[in-house]
Enzyme design. Structure first.
Site, PDB file in Angstrom:
ATOM      1  N   CYS A  14      56.142  50.828  19.751  1.00  0.00           N
ATOM      2  CA  CYS A  14      56.618  49.755  20.611  1.00  0.00           C
ATOM      3  C   CYS A  14      55.420  49.273  21.418  1.00  0.00           C
ATOM      4  O   CYS A  14      54.727  50.076  22.041  1.00  0.00           O
ATOM      5  CB  CYS A  14      57.700  50.268  21.545  1.00  0.00           C
ATOM      6  SG  CYS A  14      58.044  49.154  22.897  1.00  0.00           S
TER       7      CYS A  14
ATOM      8  N   CYS B  57      55.995  50.406  30.080  1.00  0.00           N
ATOM      9  CA  CYS B  57      57.400  50.381  30.469  1.00  0.00           C
ATOM     10  C   CYS B  57      57.903  51.714  31.003  1.00  0.00           C
ATOM     11  O   CYS B  57      58.476  51.793  32.076  1.00  0.00           O
ATOM     12  CB  CYS B  57      58.213  49.911  29.280  1.00  0.00           C
ATOM     13  SG  CYS B  57      59.942  50.323  29.304  1.00  0.00           S
TER      14      CYS B  57
ATOM     15  N   CYS C  83      60.940  54.800  27.566  1.00  0.00           N
ATOM     16  CA  CYS C  83      60.971  55.767  26.463  1.00  0.00           C
ATOM     17  C   CYS C  83      59.844  56.771  26.671  1.00  0.00           C
ATOM     18  O   CYS C  83      58.694  56.481  26.381  1.00  0.00           O
ATOM     19  CB  CYS C  83      60.747  55.075  25.128  1.00  0.00           C
ATOM     20  SG  CYS C  83      62.042  53.936  24.665  1.00  0.00           S
TER      21      CYS C  83
ATOM     22  N   CYS D 259      62.669  44.950  23.557  1.00  0.00           N
ATOM     23  CA  CYS D 259      62.796  46.397  23.681  1.00  0.00           C
ATOM     24  C   CYS D 259      63.385  46.920  22.384  1.00  0.00           C
ATOM     25  O   CYS D 259      64.382  46.406  21.904  1.00  0.00           O
ATOM     26  CB  CYS D 259      63.725  46.694  24.863  1.00  0.00           C
ATOM     27  SG  CYS D 259      64.226  48.410  24.948  1.00  0.00           S
TER      28      CYS D 259
ATOM     29  N   GLN E 118      80.403  53.615  26.616  1.00  0.00           N
ATOM     30  CA  GLN E 118      79.306  54.336  25.976  1.00  0.00           C
ATOM     31  C   GLN E 118      78.292  53.332  25.422  1.00  0.00           C
ATOM     32  O   GLN E 118      78.663  52.424  24.689  1.00  0.00           O
ATOM     33  CB  GLN E 118      79.872  55.181  24.827  1.00  0.00           C
ATOM     34  CG  GLN E 118      80.822  56.267  25.287  1.00  0.00           C
ATOM     35  CD  GLN E 118      80.077  57.485  25.822  1.00  0.00           C
ATOM     36  OE1 GLN E 118      78.865  57.589  25.709  1.00  0.00           O
ATOM     37  NE2 GLN E 118      80.819  58.394  26.415  1.00  0.00           N
TER      38      GLN E 118
ATOM     39  N   TYR F 118      87.451  63.413  34.346  1.00  0.00           N
ATOM     40  CA  TYR F 118      86.283  62.516  34.320  1.00  0.00           C
ATOM     41  C   TYR F 118      86.415  61.601  33.090  1.00  0.00           C
ATOM     42  O   TYR F 118      85.527  61.536  32.259  1.00  0.00           O
ATOM     43  CB  TYR F 118      84.962  63.297  34.229  1.00  0.00           C
ATOM     44  CG  TYR F 118      84.773  64.382  35.256  1.00  0.00           C
ATOM     45  CD1 TYR F 118      84.208  64.082  36.492  1.00  0.00           C
ATOM     46  CD2 TYR F 118      85.137  65.696  34.982  1.00  0.00           C
ATOM     47  CE1 TYR F 118      84.015  65.084  37.439  1.00  0.00           C
ATOM     48  CE2 TYR F 118      84.947  66.696  35.927  1.00  0.00           C
ATOM     49  CZ  TYR F 118      84.379  66.399  37.151  1.00  0.00           C
ATOM     50  OH  TYR F 118      84.188  67.393  38.072  1.00  0.00           O
TER      51      TYR F 118
ATOM     52  N   GLU G  93      90.174  60.148  36.784  1.00  0.00           N
ATOM     53  CA  GLU G  93      88.890  59.471  36.959  1.00  0.00           C
ATOM     54  C   GLU G  93      88.850  58.892  38.366  1.00  0.00           C
ATOM     55  O   GLU G  93      89.866  58.458  38.893  1.00  0.00           O
ATOM     56  CB  GLU G  93      88.791  58.387  35.873  1.00  0.00           C
ATOM     57  CG  GLU G  93      87.892  57.211  36.151  1.00  0.00           C
ATOM     58  CD  GLU G  93      86.420  57.599  36.206  1.00  0.00           C
ATOM     59  OE1 GLU G  93      85.957  58.375  35.349  1.00  0.00           O
ATOM     60  OE2 GLU G  93      85.741  57.115  37.126  1.00  0.00           O
TER      61      GLU G  93
ATOM     62  N   ASP H 153      84.093  65.909  31.195  1.00  0.00           N
ATOM     63  CA  ASP H 153      82.923  65.079  30.861  1.00  0.00           C
ATOM     64  C   ASP H 153      82.315  64.559  32.158  1.00  0.00           C
ATOM     65  O   ASP H 153      82.369  63.363  32.447  1.00  0.00           O
ATOM     66  CB  ASP H 153      83.354  63.925  29.936  1.00  0.00           C
ATOM     67  CG  ASP H 153      82.172  63.087  29.469  1.00  0.00           C
ATOM     68  OD1 ASP H 153      81.015  63.473  29.730  1.00  0.00           O
ATOM     69  OD2 ASP H 153      82.408  62.039  28.829  1.00  0.00           O
TER      70      ASP H 153
ATOM     71  N   CYS I 244      75.912  65.554  29.935  1.00  0.00           N
ATOM     72  CA  CYS I 244      74.680  64.797  29.738  1.00  0.00           C
ATOM     73  C   CYS I 244      73.532  65.471  30.488  1.00  0.00           C
ATOM     74  O   CYS I 244      72.476  64.872  30.671  1.00  0.00           O
ATOM     75  CB  CYS I 244      74.857  63.356  30.198  1.00  0.00           C
ATOM     76  SG  CYS I 244      75.450  63.216  31.877  1.00  0.00           S
TER      77      CYS I 244
END
Ligand code: SAH
Length: 456
Positions: free
Chosen positions: A77, A83, A86, A164, A288, A317, A338, A386, A413
């Site tokens: 890239c 940037c 990444c 991007c 998502q 969640y 939630e 989650d 995550c």
């Protein structure tokens, strides 16, 4: 005792690990002093200049690569150095998946004292162009020309382009068209320092399955000059644009979206289908961002939940409810909790749209809502967790344990908080049965994992 390491000293270092911030890591000297070096990869042998020396570790800068790692690749890239979005573009995608799998394993071992047997890591179906959402800051350079792009690493300096590799190419084309339009009519970009100017962000969303595109301009006002021309430019050139929206954000600070949306043209939502669930997305709904990888993640959840049709499932969640709703036809009763009211409205609407009648959604804090459900005598067979990056609060886990489910399926995550929460459940009678990592954010440092904990 090591010779004292000093700032600016150049050392020769073998890189042996990759931290979950994307820095290469090596150990120096007999005391194995840890040194972290951005842009390096496990297997590199390098000359490293120390830029910051702390008590037990140091940061270095890559000066010269004596022997490159086999995992290395030329960043594919053009803007990846500037940037900073990444942090893993200097290694192959395969090496990235290996590293991410290692982070999950390492967290469970170190933080939960569990020696996990990880099932095969799930790479993202595509490491490129996977994002279905982009939020480009809009600014002006010294000459007053409009820039739409991204912020340079750790700064608020705008780099133009918006090209991007993580976004679909059509997003770049739309960004360029919008830039030309703003430029032509000299519509001023918003300035953070003074709070003046109009256009703050260009926010784009695409439904992966439907192909529908939403163009949302976030503005410091309620109207856009020349909006008729704006509409016809977009819909003539991009037939998949089905919704053009203004988001009103007059607040100072760096929260991107304001609470109010004004539809300029088309519908005020776009549609998509995720894991068999039809969804409608407004600019404000959570969704998502990597559709195809999320479907693979959900299928792991489905497998771990192992539903037969008789169960009560609690989705804590739950966001817009998509995980639970994708399982609704395999259980007797689905409950979702939630904290964001709009997400709960989305979840209820999603249930109705899909003709799902065995689901109920509650707005509230996971811990408080779960405690209330426990008091009411609700005893789910399977609880799906989650949580956001900080993991579950103690109160939520307490309530989960009180409800005494046979299975807890945790989607996380953040491997560190996941390991902490697994440990807490392990101390209360649950055993880690299965675990599998998945990549939803290729080329960045984020990684996702699914864990099945069963009651002993
Ligand atoms: N399961 C959903 C979303 C998961 S993201 C999906 O797959 O799409 C985590 C969600 O937790 C977010 O929607 C966030 O709003 C919600 N959340 C954060 N803190 C919470 C809390 N204390 N109680 C309940 N929900 C919370």
């Amino acid at each position: 005792m090591d010779r004292q390491l000093e700032k600016n000293q150049v050392i020769s270092l073998e890189i042996t690990g990759l931290t979950n911030e994307g820095n290469g890591a090596g150990h120096f000297g007999p005391n194995r002093f840890a040194v972290f070096v951005p842009d390096t990869a496990p297997g590199d042998r390098a000359q490293v200049r120390l830029v910051k020396v702390l008590k037990s570790y140091a940061y270095g800068r890559l000066e010269k690569l004596n022997r490159p790692s086999r995992d290395r690749m030329e960043p594919d890239c053009p803007v990846s150095r500037v940037c900073g979005g990444c942090s893993l573009r200097h290694i192959s995608y395969e090496a990235e998946c290996r590293a991410k799998n290692g982070w999950i394993e390492d967290s469970l071992r170190r933080l939960a004292g569990i020696q996990p047997n990880l099932e095969p890591f799930q790479p993202s179906p595509s490491p490129d162009h996977y994002r279905n959402k982009a939020q480009y800051p809009v600014g002006q350079d010294e000459e007053g020309s409009i820039r739409i792009g991204f912020y340079a690493k750790r700064s608020h300096r705008l780099v133009d382009g918006g090209e991007c590799r993580l976004h679909p190419p059509v997003f770049t084309e739309i960004a360029q068209e919008v830039r030309r339009f703003l430029e032509k009519h000299r519509i001023p970009a918003y300035r953070e320092e003074t709070g003046e100017g109009l256009v703050r962000h260009l926010y784009l969303r695409i439904g992966q399955i439907s192909g529908e595109i939403m163009v949302c301009l976030v503005i410091n006002g309620r109207t856009l000059p020349h909006s008729r021309e704006f509409i016809s430019l977009l819909k003539d050139r991009f037939p998949m644009v089905s919704s053009i929206v203004l988001n009103v954000n007059r607040n100072k600070g760096n929260v991107i979206l304001g609470g109010e949306c004004v539809t300029l043209w088309g519908r005020d939502i776009i549609r998509d289908t995720l894991a068999g669930v039809e969804v409608e997305l407004s600019p404000l709904s959570f969704y998502q961002v990597n559709h195809d990888a999320a479907e693979k993640l959900y299928s792991v959840v489905k497998e771990y939940a192992g539903l037969t049709g008789t169960e009560t499932v609690l989705d804590l969640y739950c966001g817009a409810g998509t995980i639970g709703l994708s399982l609704a036809d395999r259980c007797k009763r689905l409950l979702g909790v939630e904290i964001i009211p709009e997400a709960i409205e989305n979840a209820r609407a999603n249930a109705a749209r899909n003709g799902i009648q065995n689901a109920a959604f509650f707005c509230g804090d996971a811990g408080q809502a779960a405690a209330r459900l426990a008091e009411e005598g609700i005893r789910p067979d399977v609880i799906i967790l989650d949580p956001p990056r900080k993991g579950c609060d103690e109160a939520a886990l307490e309530a989960v344990v009180r409800m005494n489910p046979g299975k807890v399926v945790m989607v996380s995550c953040n491997p560190a908080t996941m390991a902490r929460d697994c440990k807490r459940l392990a101390e209360r009678g649950y055993r880690l049965e299965r675990v599998r990592g998945a990549d939803l954010f290729p080329r960045t440092c984020h990684v996702e994992a699914v864990v099945l904990m069963s009651r002993i």
